[in-house]
Design a protein around this motif. Structure first.
Motif, PDB file in Angstrom:
ATOM      1  N   UNK A  13      78.829 -69.286  49.485  1.00 41.11           N
ATOM      2  CA  UNK A  13      79.499 -68.799  48.732  1.00 41.11           C
ATOM      3  C   UNK A  13      80.799 -69.502  48.807  1.00 41.11           C
ATOM      4  N   UNK A  14      81.060 -70.551  49.092  1.00 46.71           N
ATOM      5  CA  UNK A  14      82.324 -71.258  49.298  1.00 46.71           C
ATOM      6  C   UNK A  14      83.115 -70.651  50.269  1.00 46.71           C
ATOM      7  N   UNK A  15      84.572 -70.285  49.988  1.00 40.84           N
ATOM      8  CA  UNK A  15      85.447 -69.851  50.915  1.00 40.84           C
ATOM      9  C   UNK A  15      85.710 -68.305  50.616  1.00 40.84           C
ATOM     10  N   UNK A  16      84.877 -67.798  49.580  1.00 35.84           N
ATOM     11  CA  UNK A  16      84.944 -66.239  49.191  1.00 35.84           C
ATOM     12  C   UNK A  16      83.685 -65.565  49.585  1.00 35.84           C
ATOM     13  N   UNK A  17      83.677 -64.679  50.223  1.00 34.48           N
ATOM     14  CA  UNK A  17      82.583 -63.824  50.502  1.00 34.48           C
ATOM     15  C   UNK A  17      82.267 -62.704  49.255  1.00 34.48           C
ATOM     16  N   UNK A  18      80.813 -62.382  48.951  1.00 32.58           N
ATOM     17  CA  UNK A  18      80.633 -61.697  48.095  1.00 32.58           C
ATOM     18  C   UNK A  18      81.307 -60.098  48.227  1.00 32.58           C
ATOM     19  N   UNK A  19      81.921 -59.520  47.374  1.00 27.24           N
ATOM     20  CA  UNK A  19      82.423 -58.118  47.599  1.00 27.24           C
ATOM     21  C   UNK A  19      81.468 -56.968  47.774  1.00 27.24           C
ATOM     22  N   UNK A  20      81.410 -56.008  48.182  1.00 24.63           N
ATOM     23  CA  UNK A  20      80.616 -54.717  48.065  1.00 24.63           C
ATOM     24  C   UNK A  20      80.771 -54.034  46.812  1.00 24.63           C
ATOM     25  N   UNK A  21      82.084 -54.062  46.179  1.00 24.36           N
ATOM     26  CA  UNK A  21      82.546 -52.908  45.038  1.00 24.36           C
ATOM     27  C   UNK A  21      82.857 -54.140  43.946  1.00 24.36           C
TER      28      UNK A  21
END
Length: 492
Positions: A13-21
């Motif tokens: 996902x590149x340098x951004x983690x997928x959020x939970x919210x």
């Protein structure tokens, strides 16, 4: 490659983690003289109890659209007063919403929300600078609808989500059927699209708009992969190719049409789900969005289901409605046959074949293009109502006109892209040169591409969005350009 426990590794996902919210994200569902129907999506960690949504009608409990990858996607169906709008509350926050049925009403149109490579590696302040401008404007002068005309995701990085998918992408297109599909590939593809939507929807500028302005969305190629449909059948129908489409379609249904996978949108026309086109109606206004990707092949833009959807949507439009037609690729454009001929004979230029085949103006699609233009012209000449085409895809802003019999004009407004970097100066110059020759496939109905008001060239090479303003029965349009600013309005 599977992990030690047999599960697919997380998609990059590149340098951004997928959020939970994520959310709330509003979706327009149409309306009548009494109420505007809405659906709100809210993504929470799996197992967390969702809050109630509160309106003037009381408390609304959610339904579950999906439970995937440690998150649950909740959906709330509710309505607000037509003609005035109202406020809904969720998680102790109130969100005002403007009704599309108000006499003085504004609509925003965007497309091309990303770039082909490294989209997540850009600083968010640079990437979303034009989104932020749109979000700030909404706080000062609210929009009633946010129309998103294609490439809401740039999902091309999906080809890096699993080693075997990378190998598939490195092969000749006609040989990709040799890569077998595995459960690990399927999970990696599904995870990638799911998490890329979460990343996209959580960006601050978009999140601010999405909670207050109901969206109408239709996908284009980058919501799947670049040029989807304009590739050989051996690639599209290979086991991995078919699963790429299946995973992208599943998440498109959840995150862009706001329905469960397998369900037909209430605003759709094809119960088989072959075509995902929609028509969303308000008093005096119909937004029609054909699906130009699900049935696309080298030799066609839409198949029987897509054409049936589009023609039925027009036939059922109430007399007097203003139609906003979202065609993800421009319906009016310059002649491309010469460019396609050059691509056939100049060594090394065949890499652009899928980009040319994507266009209605491709020589391969000429019969279909004339069918589309005939449908639009016949509506415009019928006296049943006005029609405006909204398009994106080309990473430029421009406008087009088709002269109708009887003296009328059908307008096309192109806004692209909201976050895609502006192309090199040679690209708009080349298209402007082609546009000078014109292209009018319907007898007696000339097509011309026009510059934006006050702009020196036919195509504006800046990031941009479009603003439509209805005052009573009069409609005007203006473009917001990243460097030049707001154009003078055009009456449509």
């Amino acid at each position: 490659m599977a992990g030690m426990n047999g599960e697919a590794p997380p998609a990059p996902t590149g340098n951004r983690a997928a959020p939970d919210r994520v959310g709330p994200v509003l979706f327009a569902q149409g309306g009548d003289a009494d109420r505007d129907r809405l659906r709100a999506l809210l993504v929470l960690p799996a197992g967390e109890r969702p809050p109630k949504l509160v309106t003037d009608e009381g408390e609304i409990a959610p339904v579950t659209l999906a439970e995937e990858f440690g998150r649950t996607v909740h959906a709330y169906d509710f309505s607000l007063p037509s003609g005035t709008g109202g406020t809904y509350e969720i998680a102790d926050a109130g969100h005002p919403v403007v009704s599309p049925a108000t006499p003085d009403m504004r609509v925003a149109y965007v497309s091309c929300n990303g770039q082909e490579e490294g989209d997540l590696d850009r600083p968010i302040e640079e990437r979303d600078a034009v989104w932020q401008r749109l979000a700030d404007e909404n706080l000062q002068n609210p929009f009633a609808l946010l129309l998103q005309g294609g490439d809401q995701l740039y999902a091309d990085d999906v080809l890096l989500c699993h080693p075997e998918v990378e190998r598939w992408a490195s092969m000749k297109k006609t040989e990709r059927g040799a890569v077998p599909l595995t459960p690990e590939i399927t999970e990696a593809l599904r995870r990638f699209y799911f998490e890329r939507y979460l990343i996209t929807y959580a960006r601050p500028a978009f999140a601010s708009l999405a909670a207050r302005v109901p969206s109408i969305m239709m996908w284009d190629d980058h919501d799947i992969i670049d040029g989807w449909g304009s590739h050989p059948a051996e690639m599209l129908d290979s086991p991995v190719g078919a699963e790429i489409f299946a995973a992208a379609r599943e998440m498109f249904l959840i995150f862009q049409l706001a329905v469960r996978p397998g369900e037909t949108p209430a605003t759709g026309f094809d119960p088989t789900g072959t075509s995902l086109g929609t028509a969303i109606r308000y008093p005096g206004l119909s937004i029609i969005s054909p699906d130009l990707r699900s049935e696309r092949r080298l030799e066609q833009v839409m198949g029987p289901a897509g054409w049936r959807m589009l023609e039925t949507a027009f036939a059922q439009t109430p007399k007097g409605d203003r139609i906003l037609l979202m065609s993800s690729v421009p319906a009016l454009g310059p002649r491309l046959s010469w460019v396609e001929f050059a691509a056939d004979v100049i060594p090394g230029s065949n890499e652009y074949e899928d980009d040319l085949r994507d266009q209605w103006q491709s020589r391969t699609h000429r019969t279909e293009w004339k069918r589309l233009l005939s449908l639009l012209a016949n509506w415009g000449e019928s006296g049943r109502g006005e029609l405006t085409v909204l398009s994106g895809e080309i990473h430029l802003a421009t406008r087009g006109e088709m002269r109708l019999k009887g003296g009328g004009v059908m307008h096309q407004l192109v806004a692209s892209g909201i976050s895609h970097p502006a192309p090199s100066p040679g690209y708009p110059r080349m298209l402007g040169l082609l546009a000078k020759f014109g292209e009018s496939p319907l007898k007696g109905r000339k097509i011309r591409i026009r510059p934006l008001p006050g702009y020196a060239t036919t195509y504006a090479g800046e990031r941009n969005f479009l603003v439509l303003h209805r005052h009573g029965i009069a409609w005007k349009a203006a473009w917001e350009l990243e460097h030049t600013g707001r154009t003078e309005p055009v009456s449509i």
